[in-house]
Design a protein around this motif. Structure first.
Motif, PDB file in Angstrom:
ATOM      1  N   ARG A  66       1.988 -18.236  16.422  1.00  0.00           N
ATOM      2  CA  ARG A  66       3.101 -16.951  15.229  1.00  0.00           C
ATOM      3  C   ARG A  66       3.024 -15.740  16.224  1.00  0.00           C
ATOM      4  N   MET A  67       1.822 -14.951  16.326  1.00  0.00           N
ATOM      5  CA  MET A  67       2.486 -13.816  17.784  1.00  0.00           C
ATOM      6  C   MET A  67       3.361 -13.884  18.706  1.00  0.00           C
ATOM      7  N   VAL A  68       3.344 -15.542  19.558  1.00  0.00           N
ATOM      8  CA  VAL A  68       3.472 -15.348  20.465  1.00  0.00           C
ATOM      9  C   VAL A  68       5.308 -15.786  20.026  1.00  0.00           C
ATOM     10  N   VAL A  69       5.791 -16.556  19.548  1.00  0.00           N
ATOM     11  CA  VAL A  69       7.022 -17.028  18.563  1.00  0.00           C
ATOM     12  C   VAL A  69       7.610 -15.414  18.260  1.00  0.00           C
ATOM     13  N   ARG A  70       6.952 -14.693  17.938  1.00  0.00           N
ATOM     14  CA  ARG A  70       7.122 -13.833  17.331  1.00  0.00           C
ATOM     15  C   ARG A  70       7.606 -12.955  18.669  1.00  0.00           C
ATOM     16  N   LEU A  71       6.879 -12.347  19.614  1.00  0.00           N
ATOM     17  CA  LEU A  71       7.479 -11.662  20.472  1.00  0.00           C
ATOM     18  C   LEU A  71       7.414 -11.959  21.941  1.00  0.00           C
ATOM     19  N   GLY A  72       7.538 -13.466  21.298  1.00  0.00           N
ATOM     20  CA  GLY A  72       8.139 -14.713  23.017  1.00  0.00           C
ATOM     21  C   GLY A  72       9.638 -13.572  23.000  1.00  0.00           C
ATOM     22  N   PRO A  73      10.262 -13.943  24.643  1.00  0.00           N
ATOM     23  CA  PRO A  73      11.827 -14.527  25.020  1.00  0.00           C
ATOM     24  C   PRO A  73      12.564 -13.954  23.491  1.00  0.00           C
ATOM     25  N   GLY A  74      13.350 -12.773  23.702  1.00  0.00           N
ATOM     26  CA  GLY A  74      13.701 -12.770  22.512  1.00  0.00           C
ATOM     27  C   GLY A  74      13.286 -12.042  21.230  1.00  0.00           C
ATOM     28  N   GLY A  75      11.895 -12.727  21.187  1.00  0.00           N
ATOM     29  CA  GLY A  75      11.819 -11.920  19.888  1.00  0.00           C
ATOM     30  C   GLY A  75      11.295 -10.510  19.577  1.00  0.00           C
ATOM     31  N   VAL A 107       2.536  -7.503  22.896  1.00  0.00           N
ATOM     32  CA  VAL A 107       1.378  -8.342  22.132  1.00  0.00           C
ATOM     33  C   VAL A 107       0.200  -6.966  21.877  1.00  0.00           C
ATOM     34  N   ILE A 108      -0.223  -5.973  22.912  1.00  0.00           N
ATOM     35  CA  ILE A 108      -1.296  -4.751  23.595  1.00  0.00           C
ATOM     36  C   ILE A 108      -0.446  -3.730  22.059  1.00  0.00           C
ATOM     37  N   ALA A 109       1.027  -3.746  22.779  1.00  0.00           N
ATOM     38  CA  ALA A 109       1.821  -2.756  22.503  1.00  0.00           C
ATOM     39  C   ALA A 109       1.901  -2.368  20.867  1.00  0.00           C
ATOM     40  N   ALA A 110       1.828  -4.018  20.501  1.00  0.00           N
ATOM     41  CA  ALA A 110       2.122  -3.531  18.651  1.00  0.00           C
ATOM     42  C   ALA A 110       1.174  -4.278  18.463  1.00  0.00           C
ATOM     43  N   SER A 111       0.469  -4.094  18.665  1.00  0.00           N
ATOM     44  CA  SER A 111      -1.069  -4.044  17.813  1.00  0.00           C
ATOM     45  C   SER A 111      -1.209  -2.690  17.152  1.00  0.00           C
TER      46      SER A 111
END
Length: 265
Positions: free
Chosen positions: A256-265, A202-206
């Motif tokens: 929503r961010m967790v869903v997008r970046l979670g396992p397989g996201g 999440v941090i890297a994607a920010s």
């Protein structure tokens, strides 16, 4: 705080923010900067690279006896400690699956290390009527570290403790600052990315990852102003306002961010 001729202790000094702070404090004219860490070779290499006013000691910041001995040794050698930077920290990348050992380690390093530092260094500061405590608490203490329950809980506790210290001791000459950066290019972030931890991704994607040197620059400027809350990422203040004003909307955005970046996201 004017850092010229000050005696400073920095825990977690073997790398990342701690090492960057050590370099910057010496550049600001500190008389002595004592870098403490459990990584003996690395902290000695950092001190050697900074120069003769930097000194390395091997200390576990989560061990009360070792911290007490560190403070006594520095005070005996230099006569005082002007600024104590409680900077050591650990992340787990775990949620409810985190074993008790991870929770215990996070509690000891992220919270109790700050308590041990304050207990050891405050008597001397109070006797002189002045002193400064800098606690690295992370933006996770203001917001939430998604994907890391122990880190979130302990960083909230660390920020609460720093605020308590400031309220309790400021009128007795003690200044307290809580350093709360978000994404910083440190071994902690790199290790989290290598392990696939959600919070690190999440941090890297920010796209808002600062260097440790940038964090040190902001920190020194904020110490000069004696600001309690140091936010190298100014957007964290906006996030905090949104979190308080609309907690449901804030949590929904994070989900929503967790869903997008979670396992397989």
């Amino acid at each position: 705080m004017d850092l010229t001729d000050r005696v400073v202790v920095v825990t977690g000094g073997a790398g990342g923010i701690g090492a960057a702070l050590g370099r910057r404090l010496v550049a600001e004219g500190a008389a002595a900067v004592v870098l403490a860490d459990t990584a003996a070779d690395r902290v000695r290499a950092v001190a050697d690279g900074i120069g003769p006013t930097a000194h390395a000691v091997v200390v576990d910041a989560a061990d009360a006896d070792q911290v007490s001995a560190l403070v006594a040794d520095v005070e005996r050698q230099y006569g005082r400690i002007d600024l104590f930077c409680a900077n050591a920290g650990v992340a787990t990348g775990r949620g409810l699956d985190a074993p008790d050992a991870d929770w215990e380690r996070a509690w000891r390093v992220n919270v109790l290390a700050h308590v041990y530092a304050a207990r050891a260094v405050l008597p001397g500061m109070l006797a002189r009527g002045e002193g400064y405590l800098l606690h690295t608490c992370s933006a996770a203490g203001v917001l939430t570290a998604v994907g890391d329950a122990p880190y979130t809980a302990t960083k909230h506790a660390a920020l609460g403790f720093a605020e308590w210290l400031s309220i309790t001791y400021r009128d007795r000459g003690i200044r307290v600052s809580a350093l709360c950066p978000q994404g910083v290019d440190t071994p902690m972030l790199a290790d989290g990315l290598a392990a696939g931890h959600l919070g690190a991704r999440v941090i890297a994607a920010s796209g808002a990852v600062l260097t440790a040197e940038q964090v040190a620059d902001v920190t020194v400027a904020s110490l000069a102003e004696e600001r309690f809350l140091i936010l190298p990422h100014p957007e964290v203040a906006d996030y905090a306002r949104r979190r308080v004003e609309d907690p449901d909307g804030w949590q929904a955005a994070l989900r929503r961010m967790v869903v997008r970046l979670g396992p397989g996201g």
